[in-house]
Write a protein that holds these residues in place. Structure first.
Motif, PDB file in Angstrom:
ATOM      1  N   UNK A 236       0.775  -1.181  -0.075  1.00 21.99           N
ATOM      2  CA  UNK A 236      -0.016  -0.039   0.089  1.00 21.99           C
ATOM      3  C   UNK A 236       0.769   1.208   0.139  1.00 21.99           C
ATOM      4  N   UNK A 237       1.919   1.239   0.562  1.00 18.60           N
ATOM      5  CA  UNK A 237       2.957   2.554   0.542  1.00 18.60           C
ATOM      6  C   UNK A 237       3.384   2.812  -0.701  1.00 18.60           C
ATOM      7  N   UNK A 238       3.662   1.735  -1.561  1.00 14.57           N
ATOM      8  CA  UNK A 238       4.402   2.148  -2.958  1.00 14.57           C
ATOM      9  C   UNK A 238       2.943   2.780  -3.808  1.00 14.57           C
ATOM     10  N   UNK A 239       1.831   2.013  -3.726  1.00 15.52           N
ATOM     11  CA  UNK A 239       0.740   2.262  -4.501  1.00 15.52           C
ATOM     12  C   UNK A 239       0.139   3.793  -3.933  1.00 15.52           C
ATOM     13  N   UNK A 240       0.124   4.351  -2.814  1.00 18.60           N
ATOM     14  CA  UNK A 240      -0.073   5.355  -2.240  1.00 18.60           C
ATOM     15  C   UNK A 240       0.840   6.441  -2.786  1.00 18.60           C
ATOM     16  N   UNK A 241       2.154   6.047  -2.923  1.00 26.11           N
ATOM     17  CA  UNK A 241       3.058   7.257  -3.470  1.00 26.11           C
ATOM     18  C   UNK A 241       2.663   7.496  -4.795  1.00 26.11           C
ATOM     19  N   UNK A 242       2.420   6.171  -5.497  1.00 26.49           N
ATOM     20  CA  UNK A 242       2.263   6.293  -6.997  1.00 26.49           C
ATOM     21  C   UNK A 242       1.003   7.433  -7.148  1.00 26.49           C
ATOM     22  N   UNK A 243      -0.285   7.149  -6.520  1.00 26.70           N
ATOM     23  CA  UNK A 243      -1.319   7.751  -6.526  1.00 26.70           C
ATOM     24  C   UNK A 243      -1.127   9.011  -6.152  1.00 26.70           C
ATOM     25  N   UNK A 244      -0.395   9.495  -5.168  1.00 20.80           N
ATOM     26  CA  UNK A 244      -0.267  10.776  -4.966  1.00 20.80           C
ATOM     27  C   UNK A 244       0.463  11.638  -5.856  1.00 20.80           C
ATOM     28  N   UNK A 245       1.735  11.071  -6.433  1.00 14.78           N
ATOM     29  CA  UNK A 245       2.213  11.660  -7.618  1.00 14.78           C
ATOM     30  C   UNK A 245       1.186  11.905  -8.687  1.00 14.78           C
ATOM     31  N   UNK A 246       0.267  10.854  -9.060  1.00 16.40           N
ATOM     32  CA  UNK A 246      -0.539  10.950 -10.323  1.00 16.40           C
ATOM     33  C   UNK A 246      -1.493  12.227  -9.992  1.00 16.40           C
ATOM     34  N   UNK A 247      -2.150  12.102  -9.161  1.00 17.11           N
ATOM     35  CA  UNK A 247      -3.112  13.173  -8.463  1.00 17.11           C
ATOM     36  C   UNK A 247      -2.405  14.465  -8.594  1.00 17.11           C
ATOM     37  N   UNK A 248      -1.176  14.519  -8.020  1.00 15.91           N
ATOM     38  CA  UNK A 248      -0.448  15.948  -7.790  1.00 15.91           C
ATOM     39  C   UNK A 248      -0.397  16.599  -9.454  1.00 15.91           C
ATOM     40  N   UNK A 249       0.041  15.577 -10.238  1.00 17.29           N
ATOM     41  CA  UNK A 249       0.407  16.010 -11.581  1.00 17.29           C
ATOM     42  C   UNK A 249      -1.003  16.163 -12.243  1.00 17.29           C
ATOM     43  N   UNK A 250      -1.943  15.365 -11.901  1.00 20.11           N
ATOM     44  CA  UNK A 250      -3.179  15.944 -12.701  1.00 20.11           C
ATOM     45  C   UNK A 250      -3.940  17.337 -12.354  1.00 20.11           C
ATOM     46  N   UNK A 251      -3.576  17.611 -11.045  1.00 19.10           N
ATOM     47  CA  UNK A 251      -4.059  18.578 -10.308  1.00 19.10           C
ATOM     48  C   UNK A 251      -3.344  20.030 -11.043  1.00 19.10           C
ATOM     49  N   UNK A 252      -2.250  19.788 -11.074  1.00 16.95           N
ATOM     50  CA  UNK A 252      -1.375  20.782 -11.817  1.00 16.95           C
ATOM     51  C   UNK A 252      -1.589  20.980 -13.338  1.00 16.95           C
ATOM     52  N   UNK A 253      -1.735  19.817 -13.829  1.00 13.22           N
ATOM     53  CA  UNK A 253      -2.229  20.022 -15.266  1.00 13.22           C
ATOM     54  C   UNK A 253      -3.571  20.767 -15.546  1.00 13.22           C
ATOM     55  N   UNK A 254      -4.724  20.397 -14.738  1.00  7.07           N
ATOM     56  CA  UNK A 254      -5.597  20.952 -15.009  1.00  7.07           C
ATOM     57  C   UNK A 254      -5.666  22.654 -14.621  1.00  7.07           C
ATOM     58  N   UNK A 255      -4.791  22.895 -13.671  1.00  2.61           N
ATOM     59  CA  UNK A 255      -4.512  24.334 -13.063  1.00  2.61           C
ATOM     60  C   UNK A 255      -3.949  25.106 -14.121  1.00  2.61           C
ATOM     61  N   UNK A 256      -2.805  24.455 -14.775  1.00  5.54           N
ATOM     62  CA  UNK A 256      -2.280  25.306 -15.607  1.00  5.54           C
ATOM     63  C   UNK A 256      -2.539  25.481 -17.159  1.00  5.54           C
ATOM     64  N   UNK A 257      -3.416  24.583 -17.658  1.00  3.20           N
ATOM     65  CA  UNK A 257      -4.220  24.454 -18.826  1.00  3.20           C
ATOM     66  C   UNK A 257      -5.703  25.126 -18.740  1.00  3.20           C
ATOM     67  N   UNK A 258      -6.202  25.214 -17.489  1.00  4.58           N
ATOM     68  CA  UNK A 258      -7.397  25.755 -17.119  1.00  4.58           C
ATOM     69  C   UNK A 258      -7.141  27.357 -17.111  1.00  4.58           C
ATOM     70  N   UNK A 259      -8.384  27.854 -16.638  1.00  7.74           N
ATOM     71  CA  UNK A 259      -8.219  29.453 -16.122  1.00  7.74           C
ATOM     72  C   UNK A 259      -7.411  29.570 -15.036  1.00  7.74           C
TER      73      UNK A 259
END
Length: 527
Positions: free
Chosen positions: A284-307
């Motif tokens: 679970x630790x490794x999967x959690x780290x993977x998910x946190x990284x993906x979630x943060x990247x998706x958040x940044x993507x929407x933030x920068x390509x959005x308004x």
């Protein structure tokens, strides 16, 4: 007064503490038997139980929404009150305890606890839903207001509708849920680290019940905690299956049917079992780290390509709107918001209460060495800000699209709104696929971590119980999610989380008195 000499080692359960170390324990046996019976009856009587579940949900929210709102308000007041009292100086683990983690690491883990399937499912759908109802204005039929209108309606004013919709959304992801989690986490940490009691819910009642907590009164408390956690977990898994299936149908034209949902839950549960067998650190630790990284990247993507500029401004505007409207939104007896409080808030509070043993135990295990004051401030503020940021970025971007005439975002089903929002941004296929992966990995980590928490409760607080027991609970959580989806869909999931959240809310309210007594017995001569 608590007998602070009554110390129980993690690996030294003797005498009265032998009640649930193995499969013959009363908590494990009764919980497993009742849950298996529930699953069998639900699967065997699918047509009969569907209207029953929907009727339960409607009756509970119509008649007891005031109780859930009042209980959540009490938890907020207790958490905030403890910050400003001398009890806030108590250190979890004793006066000489040192924090196990740095502030950055600790905040990161609190952030991880705040992320989950719920944010993926509701990050776009809830702001859009409240925005639409606020924009619609107030309608009256037979002298009765028929919309939710907890803050009034915007009646066509897009800026006002955005403000009201985001304030109403943030209520469900802000201080109230994190106060619920904080109270449970504080209780578990206090009685485990400071009093030497097992890391289980019954320990909270030691100041009230004394030695009787190791008998049937304690068994009942832990059984209610198992039911509450299990159905809270099943609800999250059900939402994840709905959204992942919708995403797969949207991207790859996979049939959007119950067969697909069952196969998806089965496959992901089997993957979760591999994580369970691998252990916490390797799985679970490794999967959690993977998910946190993906979630943060998706958040940044929407933030920068959005308004982007508008979202930065909206973050602070949404915080101010939430703070301004918080008293009105949290009122349990408001006359103008029945659909809102009964259809949304009562369900959310029951869900968070059901989920609280899971999140609370996680937070407790990473918070040793903190004072009660810094613990409560961090648990209330840091995850709340993260949730506000998530809702602002995803919900604010989607609302902007709706205002620009992109009706497919507004008209899509709840589980599909995230993918509709992403479809109007660059690289939509890739980001939608990341969204599906996020939901699936959240599913896996929730099942793995949830089974660990349930196993800890049924093993009397023993955190290293045999792996087969965790495998059993991981399987059961997946089977319950399947049974409820087949027996009534999301309505059945909501009905059961409200039904189990109700008695556990009573448990937490009574347990709050035990927390105060426990803190009062602790030394407070600390800086």
């Amino acid at each position: 007064m608590i007998d602070t000499d009554y110390v129980i080692g993690q690996d030294n359960f003797q005498g009265k503490m032998l009640f649930s170390v193995d499969l013959h324990g009363k908590v494990f046996g009764i919980s497993a038997l009742l849950i298996l019976l529930f699953v069998v009856l639900t699967l065997a009587l699918q047509e009969e139980v569907s209207p029953l579940f929907n009727g339960m949900r409607e009756w509970l929210t119509n008649n007891l929404s005031w109780f859930f709102l009042s209980a959540a308000n009490i938890f907020v007041l207790l958490a905030v009150g403890l910050i400003f009292t001398p009890l806030g100086k108590v250190r979890l683990g004793g006066a000489e305890a040192k924090p196990d983690h740095s502030y950055i690491g600790w905040f990161a883990m609190l952030f991880a606890a705040g992320m989950g399937i719920g944010l993926m499912f509701y990050g776009v759908s809830e702001p859009i839903s409240h925005y639409d109802t606020a924009m619609a204005g107030i309608t009256v039929e037979n002298g009765m207001r028929t919309d939710w209108a907890p803050l009034g309606a915007a009646a066509g004013d897009a800026a006002a509708a955005r403000e009201l919709g985001m304030a109403a959304t943030i209520l469900h992801w802000g201080l109230h849920p994190w106060a619920i989690y904080a109270i449970v986490a504080l209780a578990l940490a206090l009685f485990s680290y400071n009093k030497g009691l097992p890391l289980t819910i019954r320990s909270i009642f030691y100041p009230i019940l004394g030695e009787r907590v190791w008998g049937w009164p304690g068994h009942i408390v832990d059984i209610l905690a198992v039911f509450s956690t299990l159905f809270g977990l099943a609800t999250s898994l059900g939402y994840g299956a709905e959204q992942a299936t919708a995403g797969l149908h949207y991207l790859f034209d996979v049939p959007d049917t119950n067969v697909t949902r069952v196969l998806l839950i089965t496959a992901i549960t089997l993957i979760a079992l591999c994580s369970v067998v691998a252990g916490v650190n390797s799985g679970v630790k490794r999967l959690s780290e993977l998910n946190m990284g993906l979630a943060f990247l998706l958040l940044l993507f929407v933030f920068f390509v959005g308004p982007t500029t508008e979202l930065v401004s909206d973050f602070f505007t949404n915080l101010l709107s939430y703070a301004t409207h918080l008293p009105a939104l949290s009122m349990p007896f408001s006359r103008d918001d029945m659909e809102y409080s009964q259809g949304w808030t009562a369900f959310y509070w029951a869900w968070w209460i059901s989920w609280s043993p899971f999140v609370g135990m996680f937070i407790a295990r990473v918070s040793r060495g903190r004072t009660v004051r810094e613990f409560l401030i961090a648990v209330l503020v840091v995850p709340t800000l993260v949730c506000v940021l998530w809702m602002t970025v995803f919900g604010g971007t989607a609302i902007g699209q709706v205002e620009s005439g992109m009706d497919d975002v507004a008209n899509a089903a709840l589980e599909l709104k995230l993918f509709m929002m992403l479809s109007h941004l660059p690289l939509s296929t890739i980001t939608s696929l990341i969204g599906i992966i996020l939901v699936m990995v959240f599913f896996i980590t929730s099942s793995d971590s949830g089974s660990l928490v349930i196993d800890t409760i049924t093993a009397g607080g023993k955190i290293d119980a045999p792996t087969p027991q965790r495998v059993f609970w991981a399987l059961i959580s997946g089977v319950i999610a399947i049974a409820l989806l087949l027996g009534g869909g999301l309505g059945a999931l909501q009905a059961m989380v409200i039904s189990t959240g109700l008695p556990f809310a009573v448990v937490l309210l009574i347990g709050s008195f035990g927390i105060i007594k426990g803190l009062m017995s602790e030394p407070r001569n600390q800086n």
